[in-house]
Design an enzyme around this catalytic site. Structure first.
Site, PDB file in Angstrom:
ATOM      1  N   GLU A 191      26.714  40.546  45.350  1.00 49.89           N
ATOM      2  CA  GLU A 191      26.064  39.246  44.710  1.00 49.89           C
ATOM      3  C   GLU A 191      24.642  39.364  45.314  1.00 49.89           C
ATOM      4  O   GLU A 191      24.036  38.308  45.843  1.00 49.89           O
ATOM      5  CB  GLU A 191      26.783  37.915  44.976  1.00 49.89           C
ATOM      6  CG  GLU A 191      28.173  37.877  44.397  1.00 49.89           C
ATOM      7  CD  GLU A 191      28.736  36.671  44.745  1.00 49.89           C
ATOM      8  OE1 GLU A 191      28.522  36.004  45.589  1.00 49.89           O
ATOM      9  OE2 GLU A 191      30.046  36.594  43.750  1.00 49.89           O
ATOM     10  N   ASN A 233      27.690  44.892  42.997  1.00 45.73           N
ATOM     11  CA  ASN A 233      28.618  43.978  42.028  1.00 45.73           C
ATOM     12  C   ASN A 233      27.966  42.402  42.036  1.00 45.73           C
ATOM     13  O   ASN A 233      27.524  42.106  43.254  1.00 45.73           O
ATOM     14  CB  ASN A 233      29.840  43.756  42.928  1.00 45.73           C
ATOM     15  CG  ASN A 233      31.063  43.211  42.249  1.00 45.73           C
ATOM     16  OD1 ASN A 233      31.421  43.491  41.088  1.00 45.73           O
ATOM     17  ND2 ASN A 233      31.689  42.481  43.009  1.00 45.73           N
ATOM     18  N   HIS A 269      33.553  36.336  35.559  1.00 43.44           N
ATOM     19  CA  HIS A 269      34.278  35.059  35.909  1.00 43.44           C
ATOM     20  C   HIS A 269      33.780  34.188  34.445  1.00 43.44           C
ATOM     21  O   HIS A 269      32.682  33.672  34.604  1.00 43.44           O
ATOM     22  CB  HIS A 269      33.898  34.281  36.965  1.00 43.44           C
ATOM     23  CG  HIS A 269      34.552  35.143  38.129  1.00 43.44           C
ATOM     24  ND1 HIS A 269      35.989  35.464  38.502  1.00 43.44           N
ATOM     25  CD2 HIS A 269      33.786  35.835  39.267  1.00 43.44           C
ATOM     26  CE1 HIS A 269      35.795  36.103  39.512  1.00 43.44           C
ATOM     27  NE2 HIS A 269      34.705  36.354  39.969  1.00 43.44           N
ATOM     28  N   GLU A 297      35.839  41.452  38.107  1.00 46.07           N
ATOM     29  CA  GLU A 297      36.799  40.292  38.569  1.00 46.07           C
ATOM     30  C   GLU A 297      36.974  39.418  37.573  1.00 46.07           C
ATOM     31  O   GLU A 297      36.731  38.278  37.595  1.00 46.07           O
ATOM     32  CB  GLU A 297      35.714  39.378  39.786  1.00 46.07           C
ATOM     33  CG  GLU A 297      35.450  40.581  40.744  1.00 46.07           C
ATOM     34  CD  GLU A 297      34.505  39.725  41.806  1.00 46.07           C
ATOM     35  OE1 GLU A 297      34.606  38.125  42.038  1.00 46.07           O
ATOM     36  OE2 GLU A 297      34.097  40.372  42.766  1.00 46.07           O
ATOM     37  N   ASP A 299      38.250  36.697  34.797  1.00 46.63           N
ATOM     38  CA  ASP A 299      38.824  35.759  34.505  1.00 46.63           C
ATOM     39  C   ASP A 299      38.309  34.572  33.384  1.00 46.63           C
ATOM     40  O   ASP A 299      37.240  34.816  33.461  1.00 46.63           O
ATOM     41  CB  ASP A 299      39.641  35.216  35.748  1.00 46.63           C
ATOM     42  CG  ASP A 299      38.817  34.411  36.883  1.00 46.63           C
ATOM     43  OD1 ASP A 299      37.475  34.286  36.226  1.00 46.63           O
ATOM     44  OD2 ASP A 299      38.911  34.221  38.167  1.00 46.63           O
TER      45      ASP A 299
HETATM   46  C1  XIL Z   1      36.970  34.526  46.405  1.00 43.60           C
HETATM   47  C2  XIL Z   1      38.351  34.635  46.577  1.00 43.60           C
HETATM   48  O1  XIL Z   1      39.168  34.758  45.485  1.00 43.60           O
HETATM   49  C3  XIL Z   1      38.940  33.228  47.195  1.00 43.60           C
HETATM   50  O2  XIL Z   1      40.364  33.556  47.507  1.00 43.60           O
HETATM   51  C4  XIL Z   1      37.927  33.067  48.332  1.00 43.60           C
HETATM   52  O3  XIL Z   1      38.362  31.985  49.104  1.00 43.60           O
HETATM   53  C5  XIL Z   1      36.594  32.935  48.152  1.00 43.60           C
HETATM   54  O4  XIL Z   1      36.347  34.235  47.461  1.00 43.60           O
HETATM   55  N1  XIL Z   1      33.057  36.526  43.710  1.00 43.60           N
HETATM   56  C6  XIL Z   1      33.466  37.487  44.607  1.00 43.60           C
HETATM   57  C7  XIL Z   1      34.769  37.134  45.385  1.00 43.60           C
HETATM   58  O5  XIL Z   1      32.923  38.438  44.840  1.00 43.60           O
HETATM   59  O6  XIL Z   1      34.930  37.888  46.480  1.00 43.60           O
HETATM   60  C8  XIL Z   1      35.012  35.718  45.300  1.00 43.60           C
HETATM   61  O7  XIL Z   1      36.648  35.785  45.567  1.00 43.60           O
HETATM   62  C9  XIL Z   1      34.990  35.491  44.016  1.00 43.60           C
HETATM   63  C10 XIL Z   1      33.876  35.190  43.425  1.00 43.60           C
END
Ligand code: XIL
Length: 382
Positions: A191, A233, A269, A297, A299
């Site tokens: 990020e 990422n 996401h 990631e 979802d």
């Molecule tokens: C999130 C985890 O899923 C949670 O369990 C934690 O509390 C916070 O982080 N982007 C990312 C991940 O790169 O590391 C994050 O993961 C979700 C968003």
């Protein structure tokens, strides 16, 4: 040409416009599921009988998504949660059966591995890497340099830039070095781009070290494990937009400078409103820089309470992104951020949303899982 079709698994209307765009219209909200190549969209339209879970042609290819992914030259992964791994045999069974790669959801974040300065705790990272080894899975190491999940001693430590640079180098050497040869891919930088303005994010690292922290971190990671694939990422960079333009410029600069960088991860996401019409073009422009690209990631969170209509649209989004990944030759992996709603981060992070995963809280596969499976069986990668 405009070809109306029906995505049978969802029962939702789908149109292929000029052989390129699949649009699912739902309850007045437009969900642009994916930009498709003509060849791939024909296959989508010709989906045949629905396969029930673990039956039909898919069963011939092995038990889980991971086998279907392999057939398609695609690694299918998930983030894994220590709680699920520790307390549920069912969680472990699905994790091993369905996924070819596991990402450390939190186990390798700085606050977990070094909660107290100089005192490393590898317990949960070791458990994940051990599980993966025992089940023939590769590991995505997540993540080395991030603005979040920093231990208190580091975040509030009032270190000088020189001290922070040393701490970052030592951290990367320690973590990557420990798992050398056992973690195939590292999200070295997570990020880095600000949400708006087309700039790098202000963070502990950026503020103290300037933009050079990115190249430094990648070089240190490469030194620590020359065999690992190193990624940047980020989120909201899935389509062509201001944020992905900024990311592109950073990445292109690193390539020009010969910095060891092997791939770019697109978190994905998503909501049902995410516009993915330019996902294909975006992945391709990064790939054209000579890099792998990956969905890291994925979802699709739904507003609660959930409806079957929304679940059907969710299935379309999961499948649409998979379809684009399969169409882009350098899209090497498709990873979901947790596979069961029982351990999903979504309800906590996004109040009012949930139901984001492929399996429900009781490990029952949803429409999204069935449709992914069906798509992998019927639409082999060209
Ligand atoms: C999130 C985890 O899923 C949670 O369990 C934690 O509390 C916070 O982080 N982007 C990312 C991940 O790169 O590391 C994050 O993961 C979700 C968003």
């Amino acid at each position: 040409m405009r070809v109306p079709m029906r995505l049978r698994a969802t029962g939702l209307p789908v149109w292929v416009i000029s052989g390129a765009t699949v649009v699912v219209l739902i309850a007045g909200a437009t969900i642009v599921v994916a930009l498709l190549s003509g060849a791939a969209s024909t296959t989508l339209g010709s989906t045949g009988a629905t396969h029930s879970y673990l039956t039909g042609p898919a069963a011939d290819l092995g038990a889980g998504l991971r086998h279907l992914g392999r057939v398609n030259g695609l690694s299918i992964g998930t983030a894994a949660q220590p709680a699920g791994m520790a307390e549920s045999a069912e969680y472990r069974a699905v994790l091993a059966r369905e996924f070819d790669s596991v990402t450390a959801e939190n186990q390798l974040k700085w606050d977990i591995v070094e909660p107290v300065r100089g005192r490393y705790d590898w317990t949960s990272a070791d458990a994940l890497v051990g599980f993966a080894g025992a089940n023939g899975q590769s590991v995505r190491g997540h993540t080395l340099v991030w603005h979040d999940a920093l231990p208190g001693w580091l975040a509030t430590g009032r270190f000088s830039p020189e001290q922070l640079r040393d701490l970052l180098r030592e951290h990367i050497q320690a973590v990557v070095g420990r798992y050398k040869g056992r973690v195939a891919v590292w999200d070295v930088i997570n990020e880095p781009v600000a949400d708006t303005g087309g700039k790098l994010r202000r963070s502990l690292w950026m503020n103290a070290l300037g933009p050079g922290y990115i190249a430094d971190a990648l070089r240190w990671a490469h030194e620590a494990d020359p065999g690992a694939m190193l990624y940047i990422n980020d989120y909201w960079a899935e389509g062509v937009n201001e944020k992905s333009d900024a990311l592109y410029n950073v990445v292109a600069g690193l390539r020009r400078d010969g910095v060891p960088l092997h791939g770019v991860g697109f978190q994905s996401h998503l909501t049902l409103d995410t516009d993915l019409t330019t996902l294909d073009a975006n992945l391709r422009r990064f790939a054209d820089l000579g890099l792998d690209v990956a969905i890291t990631e994925m979802d699709v969170r739904l507003p609660l309470p959930v409806t079957t209509t929304h679940q059907a649209a969710q299935a379309g989004a999961y499948t649409g992104v998979l379809q684009v990944c399969l169409a882009v030759p350098r899209c090497v992996s498709y990873t979901v951020w947790g596979f069961t709603d029982r351990y999903s981060w979504v309800p906590q992070a996004w109040p009012g949303y949930g139901d984001a995963c492929l399996f429900d809280a009781d490990y029952r596969p949803k429409a999204a899982y069935r449709q992914l499976r069906q798509f992998l069986v019927e639409s082999p990668r060209r």
